[in-house]
Design a protein around this motif. Structure first.
Motif, PDB file in Angstrom:
ATOM      1  N   SER A   5      19.904  13.665  25.637  1.00 43.69           N
ATOM      2  CA  SER A   5      20.166  14.876  26.410  1.00 43.69           C
ATOM      3  C   SER A   5      21.515  15.456  26.037  1.00 43.69           C
ATOM      4  CB  SER A   5      20.168  14.566  27.907  1.00 43.69           C
ATOM      5  OG  SER A   5      18.917  14.085  28.313  1.00 43.69           O
ATOM      6  N   PRO A   6      21.585  16.778  25.874  1.00 46.15           N
ATOM      7  CA  PRO A   6      22.887  17.389  25.591  1.00 46.15           C
ATOM      8  C   PRO A   6      23.859  17.152  26.747  1.00 46.15           C
ATOM      9  CG  PRO A   6      21.100  18.983  25.349  1.00 46.15           C
ATOM     10  CD  PRO A   6      20.514  17.758  25.939  1.00 46.15           C
ATOM     11  N   VAL A   7      25.128  17.070  26.420  1.00 46.70           N
ATOM     12  CA  VAL A   7      26.177  16.952  27.428  1.00 46.70           C
ATOM     13  C   VAL A   7      27.239  17.996  27.142  1.00 46.70           C
ATOM     14  CG1 VAL A   7      25.816  14.486  27.860  1.00 46.70           C
ATOM     15  CG2 VAL A   7      27.485  15.200  26.155  1.00 46.70           C
ATOM     16  N   HIS A   8      27.947  18.372  28.193  1.00 42.95           N
ATOM     17  CA  HIS A   8      29.043  19.329  28.060  1.00 42.95           C
ATOM     18  C   HIS A   8      30.358  18.623  28.333  1.00 42.95           C
ATOM     19  CE1 HIS A   8      25.624  22.025  28.497  1.00 42.95           C
ATOM     20  NE2 HIS A   8      26.353  22.856  27.767  1.00 42.95           N
ATOM     21  N   PHE A   9      31.273  18.818  27.441  1.00 42.05           N
ATOM     22  CA  PHE A   9      32.623  18.258  27.525  1.00 42.05           C
ATOM     23  C   PHE A   9      33.522  19.391  27.999  1.00 42.05           C
ATOM     24  CE2 PHE A   9      36.702  17.832  25.305  1.00 42.05           C
ATOM     25  CZ  PHE A   9      37.078  16.541  25.647  1.00 42.05           C
ATOM     26  N   ILE A  10      34.232  19.156  29.091  1.00 43.45           N
ATOM     27  CA  ILE A  10      35.124  20.168  29.644  1.00 43.45           C
ATOM     28  C   ILE A  10      36.526  19.582  29.705  1.00 43.45           C
ATOM     29  CG2 ILE A  10      35.645  21.636  31.625  1.00 43.45           C
ATOM     30  CD1 ILE A  10      32.642  21.444  32.323  1.00 43.45           C
ATOM     31  N   ALA A  37      28.371  19.412  17.270  1.00 41.00           N
ATOM     32  CA  ALA A  37      28.759  19.982  18.559  1.00 41.00           C
ATOM     33  C   ALA A  37      28.823  21.502  18.466  1.00 41.00           C
ATOM     34  CB  ALA A  37      30.109  19.419  18.988  1.00 41.00           C
ATOM     35  N   LYS A  38      28.660  22.144  19.608  1.00 43.78           N
ATOM     36  CA  LYS A  38      28.741  23.599  19.684  1.00 43.78           C
ATOM     37  C   LYS A  38      29.898  23.952  20.613  1.00 43.78           C
ATOM     38  CE  LYS A  38      26.111  27.641  21.087  1.00 43.78           C
ATOM     39  NZ  LYS A  38      24.883  28.105  21.746  1.00 43.78           N
ATOM     40  N   PHE A  39      30.900  24.623  20.076  1.00 47.70           N
ATOM     41  CA  PHE A  39      32.017  25.080  20.893  1.00 47.70           C
ATOM     42  C   PHE A  39      31.502  26.255  21.712  1.00 47.70           C
ATOM     43  CE2 PHE A  39      35.909  27.270  21.941  1.00 47.70           C
ATOM     44  CZ  PHE A  39      36.800  26.233  22.195  1.00 47.70           C
ATOM     45  N   ILE A  40      31.397  26.060  23.023  1.00 57.39           N
ATOM     46  CA  ILE A  40      30.812  27.084  23.892  1.00 57.39           C
ATOM     47  C   ILE A  40      31.817  28.193  24.185  1.00 57.39           C
ATOM     48  CG2 ILE A  40      29.745  27.542  26.149  1.00 57.39           C
ATOM     49  CD1 ILE A  40      27.992  25.815  24.362  1.00 57.39           C
ATOM     50  N   THR A  41      33.001  27.837  24.714  1.00 53.55           N
ATOM     51  CA  THR A  41      33.983  28.847  25.060  1.00 53.55           C
ATOM     52  C   THR A  41      35.325  28.218  25.375  1.00 53.55           C
ATOM     53  OG1 THR A  41      34.347  30.862  26.384  1.00 53.55           O
ATOM     54  CG2 THR A  41      33.544  28.909  27.562  1.00 53.55           C
ATOM     55  N   ILE A  60      35.022  24.368  26.825  1.00 56.17           N
ATOM     56  CA  ILE A  60      33.712  23.761  27.038  1.00 56.17           C
ATOM     57  C   ILE A  60      33.057  23.596  25.674  1.00 56.17           C
ATOM     58  CG2 ILE A  60      31.436  23.955  28.123  1.00 56.17           C
ATOM     59  CD1 ILE A  60      32.735  25.845  30.181  1.00 56.17           C
ATOM     60  N   ILE A  61      32.617  22.365  25.395  1.00 49.78           N
ATOM     61  CA  ILE A  61      31.953  22.047  24.128  1.00 49.78           C
ATOM     62  C   ILE A  61      30.669  21.307  24.453  1.00 49.78           C
ATOM     63  CG2 ILE A  61      32.140  20.828  21.925  1.00 49.78           C
ATOM     64  CD1 ILE A  61      35.226  20.876  22.387  1.00 49.78           C
ATOM     65  N   GLN A  62      29.569  21.683  23.805  1.00 50.92           N
ATOM     66  CA  GLN A  62      28.303  20.996  23.996  1.00 50.92           C
ATOM     67  C   GLN A  62      28.062  20.027  22.843  1.00 50.92           C
ATOM     68  OE1 GLN A  62      24.559  23.179  23.549  1.00 50.92           O
ATOM     69  NE2 GLN A  62      23.814  22.148  25.385  1.00 50.92           N
ATOM     70  N   PHE A  63      27.694  18.799  23.183  1.00 51.34           N
ATOM     71  CA  PHE A  63      27.337  17.783  22.195  1.00 51.34           C
ATOM     72  C   PHE A  63      25.856  17.458  22.333  1.00 51.34           C
ATOM     73  CE2 PHE A  63      31.851  17.297  22.368  1.00 51.34           C
ATOM     74  CZ  PHE A  63      32.220  16.842  21.117  1.00 51.34           C
TER      75      PHE A  63
END
Length: 103
Positions: A5-10, A37-41, A60-63
């Motif tokens: 499952s994707p997770v978000h790193f804040i 990873a996707k750098f969200i914002t 916020i980065i999504q892994f």
């Protein structure tokens, strides 16, 4: 919950050394890229709806998974880079946000 499952790193931090932070920032994305990873914002001026917030930057980065996030976090390349961040910022919070559990 699946490990896939994707997770978000804040993370939220205050920059205390602009030159040091610039050094961290220019080296950050090449260290992040191999982990898919996707750098969200990022935001330096969030709107606080309730409570108090320390000045600084929130990112916020999504892994793809928590496992991948932890591989990045513990990688020798990021640990070396994190030492630069520690000298250039004060980190106020770091979170791993999981996907909503299946019902």
């Amino acid at each position: 919950m699946s490990d896939a499952s994707p997770v978000h790193f804040i993370a939220h931090f205050t920059v205390t050394d602009g030159d040091g932070y610039h050094n961290y920032e220019k080296r950050f994305f090449p260290v992040l890229k191999p982990y898919g990873a996707k750098f969200i914002t990022f935001d330096d001026n969030v709107t606080v709806l309730e409570g108090e917030r320390e000045a600084g930057r929130t990112v916020i980065i999504q892994f793809p998974s928590e496992k991948v996030l932890m591989e990045w976090w513990n990688s020798p390349e990021y640990r070396e880079l994190a030492a630069i961040r520690h000298q250039a910022t004060t980190t106020f919070s770091v979170s791993v946000i999981h996907a909503i559990p299946q019902r």
